[in-house]
Design a protein around this motif. Sequence first.
Motif, PDB file in Angstrom:
ATOM      1  N   HIS A   1       0.824  -1.217   0.000  1.00  0.00           N
ATOM      2  CA  HIS A   1       0.000   0.000   0.000  1.00  0.00           C
ATOM      3  C   HIS A   1       0.860   1.271   0.000  1.00  0.00           C
ATOM      4  O   HIS A   1       0.362   2.353  -0.294  1.00  0.00           O
TER       5      HIS A   1
ATOM      6  N   HIS B   1      -7.294   9.360  -0.400  1.00  0.00           N
ATOM      7  CA  HIS B   1      -6.061   9.281  -1.194  1.00  0.00           C
ATOM      8  C   HIS B   1      -6.109  10.301  -2.329  1.00  0.00           C
ATOM      9  O   HIS B   1      -6.304   9.950  -3.493  1.00  0.00           O
TER      10      HIS B   1
ATOM     11  N   HIS C   1      -3.957  11.810   5.875  1.00  0.00           N
ATOM     12  CA  HIS C   1      -3.532  10.539   5.267  1.00  0.00           C
ATOM     13  C   HIS C   1      -2.337  10.742   4.322  1.00  0.00           C
ATOM     14  O   HIS C   1      -1.548   9.818   4.110  1.00  0.00           O
TER      15      HIS C   1
ATOM     16  N   HIS D   1       1.292   8.502   4.187  1.00  0.00           N
ATOM     17  CA  HIS D   1       1.977   7.923   3.021  1.00  0.00           C
ATOM     18  C   HIS D   1       3.338   8.557   2.745  1.00  0.00           C
ATOM     19  O   HIS D   1       4.016   8.172   1.800  1.00  0.00           O
TER      20      HIS D   1
HETATM   21 ZN   LIG Z   1      -3.505   4.806   2.305  1.00  0.00          ZN
END
Ligand SMILES: [Zn+2]
Length: 412
Positions: free
Chosen positions: A114, A168, A188, A192
């Motif tokens: 991911h 995302h 988020h 990442h």
């Molecule tokens: Zn994610």
Amino acid sequence: MDTSSLIALAIPVFFLLILCEYLFGLFTGNNTYRLNDTFASVSLGMISRFPPMLNLGFQGAIFAYAASHLNLTLMPTESWVTWTIAFVLYDLTYYWMHRLHHKIKVLWATHVVHHQGEEFNLSTALRQTSSGFLWKWIFFIPMFVLGVPAEVFVTVGALNLLYQFWVHTEHVPKLGIFETVFVTPSNHRVHHAQNKEYIDANYGGVFILWDRIFGTFIEEKADLSPVYGTVKPLHSWNPVWANIEIFHQMIRDTIYAKSAKDKVRVWFSDTSWRPADAEKRFPKKINNLDDFKKYNPVISKNVKVYGFVQFFILNVIALVMFFTLDRQGYGETVLLGTILVVSLTSVSMVFENVQGSSLIELVRAGLLLVIFFTGLIDSSLLVSQILVVSALMNIILISILFPVRKIFLLAK
Ligand SMILES: [Zn+2]
Ligand SMILES: [Zn+2]
């Protein structure tokens, strides 16, 4: 409704939203998509659906056992209270499951997929692991022990996963008060990021409250853009390699580490730790963010055209396969799944500009024709008819788009 049907319903919506985000980026001059990266993300998403399709793993049996033999029946009887508690409990469990997947090597090996993407867009949400079925379920057993009914569990699980899709994106700014309670695109993005200022933060699925409570919250800073991807880059578009990268590293480190203690520690250590002797023998480069370049092998326009057509057609094949599952026997699903994995891997080599990849593609088209005409898959299935048409089309495309000397690796 089970998880698979909820997710199946969401797939067309996901693709539509990905298209909208891509067009929005083009029109606003801030496109966050690259064909090769999107191909890799979507491929990984497709492959990740196979283990549940094939009922791999023991999670169903263990959950059923916990629900019938270990059930403490502590959940209230009013249904909306049960649903609310289950939703919150699932997200709390998700937080700890996710946090430990970033901390312990053998768990990281399944979750890394991911995070390998160096772009951040809605297609990144589809970058899901294919080996999650190995140990993710262990964390959710307590929910069955507490007495959460199975249908409530699968639905809140699916809702949790669906919620995580929209976060995302780089196009949504901070959302005021919403940032305090919920996982958002802004917080988020930090999850990442590989910047040292952002790393190991924001593990929540729906509620960012858990990060605030347990001390793992980091806010996105206006003067520090996230650099996406893993600290040790994958540098490949191959979906199979993406899934086994860390497993391969752990097995190799176990073999080459001299101390027996290190051989065990390889699997349960912090994600950044490796035995000194194995690391010396097989060093893995860490990104230098002062001079960071995204993985992006140069390919010609013709190769891009070929890659795009494959990306499109393999998506169609995967979707048809997914939606006609009830018409396939188990063996056929296994064979079709294998064909898809091999095809995606072969096309990833085209995107990587691997020498001989057009020849491999030609062989793939030939093999598909052999499989079809020898009756290995039922020729009455729509998916096998699309496969055979795609194979014939690919042979024509390859002969038009690639020079013969390049296909057959002849000297100039
Ligand atoms: Zn994610
Ligand atoms: Zn993560």
